[in-house]
Write a protein that holds these residues in place. Structure first.
Motif, mmCIF file in Angstrom:
data_model
loop_
_atom_site.group_PDB
_atom_site.id
_atom_site.type_symbol
_atom_site.label_atom_id
_atom_site.label_comp_id
_atom_site.label_asym_id
_atom_site.label_seq_id
_atom_site.Cartn_x
_atom_site.Cartn_y
_atom_site.Cartn_z
ATOM 1 N N SER A 140 50.071 14.451 18.550
ATOM 2 C CA SER A 140 50.584 15.530 19.394
ATOM 3 C C SER A 140 50.379 16.933 18.832
ATOM 4 C CB SER A 140 52.080 15.310 19.679
ATOM 5 O OG SER A 140 52.798 15.223 18.465
ATOM 6 N N LEU A 141 50.402 17.116 17.518
ATOM 7 C CA LEU A 141 50.271 18.453 16.937
ATOM 8 C C LEU A 141 48.942 18.670 16.214
ATOM 9 C CD1 LEU A 141 53.918 18.986 15.597
ATOM 10 C CD2 LEU A 141 52.899 19.843 17.712
ATOM 11 N N ILE A 142 48.017 17.751 16.412
ATOM 12 C CA ILE A 142 46.684 17.892 15.796
ATOM 13 C C ILE A 142 45.705 18.355 16.870
ATOM 14 C CG2 ILE A 142 44.861 16.789 14.462
ATOM 15 C CD1 ILE A 142 47.549 16.960 13.021
ATOM 16 N N GLY A 143 45.562 19.668 16.982
ATOM 17 C CA GLY A 143 44.567 20.230 17.882
ATOM 18 C C GLY A 143 43.215 20.310 17.193
ATOM 19 N N ASP A 144 42.271 20.950 17.842
ATOM 20 C CA ASP A 144 40.908 20.997 17.303
ATOM 21 C C ASP A 144 40.825 21.743 15.969
ATOM 22 O OD1 ASP A 144 39.584 19.605 19.475
ATOM 23 O OD2 ASP A 144 40.062 21.358 20.696
ATOM 24 N N ILE A 145 41.611 22.818 15.824
ATOM 25 C CA ILE A 145 41.555 23.607 14.586
ATOM 26 C C ILE A 145 42.209 22.849 13.439
ATOM 27 C CG2 ILE A 145 42.349 25.734 13.487
ATOM 28 C CD1 ILE A 145 41.945 27.132 16.195
ATOM 29 N N ASN A 146 43.389 22.264 13.687
ATOM 30 C CA ASN A 146 44.049 21.469 12.645
ATOM 31 C C ASN A 146 43.226 20.240 12.265
ATOM 32 O OD1 ASN A 146 46.250 23.134 12.261
ATOM 33 N ND2 ASN A 146 47.555 22.057 13.720
ATOM 34 N N PHE A 147 42.567 19.651 13.248
ATOM 35 C CA PHE A 147 41.680 18.509 12.985
ATOM 36 C C PHE A 147 40.626 18.909 11.958
ATOM 37 C CE2 PHE A 147 38.028 15.835 13.534
ATOM 38 C CZ PHE A 147 38.487 14.593 13.944
ATOM 39 N N GLN A 148 39.975 20.052 12.183
ATOM 40 C CA GLN A 148 38.924 20.503 11.272
ATOM 41 C C GLN A 148 39.465 20.768 9.871
ATOM 42 O OE1 GLN A 148 36.039 19.478 12.958
ATOM 43 N NE2 GLN A 148 35.282 21.115 11.656
ATOM 44 N N LYS A 149 40.659 21.351 9.803
ATOM 45 C CA LYS A 149 41.268 21.617 8.493
ATOM 46 C C LYS A 149 41.470 20.315 7.715
ATOM 47 C CE LYS A 149 43.959 25.787 9.654
ATOM 48 N NZ LYS A 149 45.340 26.310 9.811
ATOM 49 N N LEU A 150 42.000 19.312 8.415
ATOM 50 C CA LEU A 150 42.274 18.037 7.755
ATOM 51 C C LEU A 150 40.996 17.339 7.312
ATOM 52 C CD1 LEU A 150 45.132 16.741 10.095
ATOM 53 C CD2 LEU A 150 45.361 17.468 7.705
#
Length: 369
Positions: free
Chosen positions: A16-26
């Motif tokens: 729910s809180l993993i958008g495209d930008i957070n995905f890339q960070k991870l």
């Protein structure tokens, strides 16, 4: 057989809180979606800007089960799954900070061909239809890919003209591949694929065509191409958001000007006035700006230059002559040169663009034609 990385990528993006930008960070921190899935919940502090709440959903087995079903759905329906961190997205789209982590694709895309995004209102007028037809006629000698959103009106006309002219076209959807919206365009979507084009979406098969998806979809239309053309749109129309995304991605934006009394030209006129788009004066100039050089053969123009000498007002003449003497002059420098406030110059700039006397560039720079 699709590798497990795709499984974990879909599951991770479903959190729910993993958008495209957070995905890339991870993925950058842990090296892969699989490693992020297995380690991020415990070691989230290794990733800047990621807190405990953000990773709270990671590891949920239900998301892995969903991802398994999604992969089976894609395999059954000939849908390709593209991952951004594998550099599988169209290269310009991949450059955008908020590019989709996962992209679903039907059909083929020739990545070596330049893409041109063309968008506009669902309530297209004869003026918009004429422009689209003459644009495709002008571009007949060149190879490129058109991009639009498969909506009614301008989008539909762009895809249909592309098919008619044997130009590959990409339709970007605002929902998953389990449906087709609007249903009126189902046959058109099939024709796009038959003629060597593609359908793209970032939405998995559980996602319906909800209202907010269309704005999200528009950033893909803007990001996939170096240039976006806005044909007709009203104030606050969806195409204005596409132009806004294109500006944010440092892409070129062009808008077809019209009468200030025409509701579906008002959005285009506003984009031009706010210097968020260059005014389209002639089709030849537009093609040149898009990077397609013409032969010496005369090209038909939607707005041919008049042989009659245009009588400029004193203010128009002052602005025009200054720009002519200083190519690529900025708005601030222009204001200083002629001792006039920039907000007073902008309407004159628009008038001169509509008269075909000057041309604007990104960064509020102008040159005489």
């Amino acid at each position: 057989m699709i590798s497990e990385e795709y499984l974990y990528a879909i599951a991770l993006r479903e959190c729910s809180l993993i958008g495209d930008i957070n995905f890339q960070k991870l993925v950058r921190t842990f090296g892969s979606a699989e490693e992020a899935w297995k380690k991020a919940k415990k070691d989230y502090s290794k990733t800047e800007g990621i807190g405990r709440k953000t990773v709270s959903d990671i590891g949920n087995e239900e998301y892995l089960k969903f991802a398994e079903k999604e992969i089976k759905f894609c395999e059954k329906n000939n849908i390709l799954i593209k991952l951004r961190h594998f550099n599988e997205l169209p290269h310009l789209l991949n450059e955008c900070d908020d590019a989709p982590a996962v992209l679903y694709q039907k059909g083929t895309i020739e990545n070596s061909l330049q893409k041109i995004s063309i968008v506009g209102t669902r309530n297209m007028t004869s003026y918009g239809r004429q422009f689209i037809g003459e644009f495709f006629e002008t571009m007949k000698p060149y190879k490129y890919i058109s991009v639009s959103g498969l909506a009614l009106g301008v989008d539909k006309e762009v895809h249909e003209q592309s098919i008619q002219r044997k130009v590959p076209t990409i339709a970007v959807l605002a929902h998953g591949f389990h449906t087709l919206y609007p249903s009126k365009n189902k046959k058109l979507s099939e024709k796009i694929l038959e003629e060597g084009g593609a359908l793209l979406t970032e939405f998995n098969s559980s996602r319906k065509p909800d209202r907010e998806n269309f704005i999200q979809r528009n950033r893909i239309i803007a990001g996939i191409s170096p240039s976006t053309i806005v044909v007709e749109t009203g104030f606050g129309g969806g195409s204005v958001s596409t132009a806004t995304f294109a500006n944010e991605y440092n892409r070129e934006v062009y808008a077809l000007p019209g009468k200030i009394t025409d509701p579906y030209s008002q959005g285009c006129n506003q984009l031009i006035f706010q210097n968020k788009a260059s005014a389209i004066s002639t089709l030849k100039d537009l093609a040149d700006s898009l990077g397609f050089s013409h032969s010496k053969e005369k090209v038909a123009e939607l707005f041919p230059r008049s042989e009659i000498t245009i009588q400029l007002t004193d203010n128009q003449e002052s602005v025009y002559q200054t720009i002519k003497a200083h190519p690529q002059v900025s708005l601030d420098d222009l204001a200083q040169m002629i001792s006039m406030a920039s907000y007073k110059i902008l309407p004159i700039i628009l008038e001169l663009e509509l008269l075909g006397k000057i041309k604007s560039f990104s960064g509020r720079q102008f040159t005489a034609i």
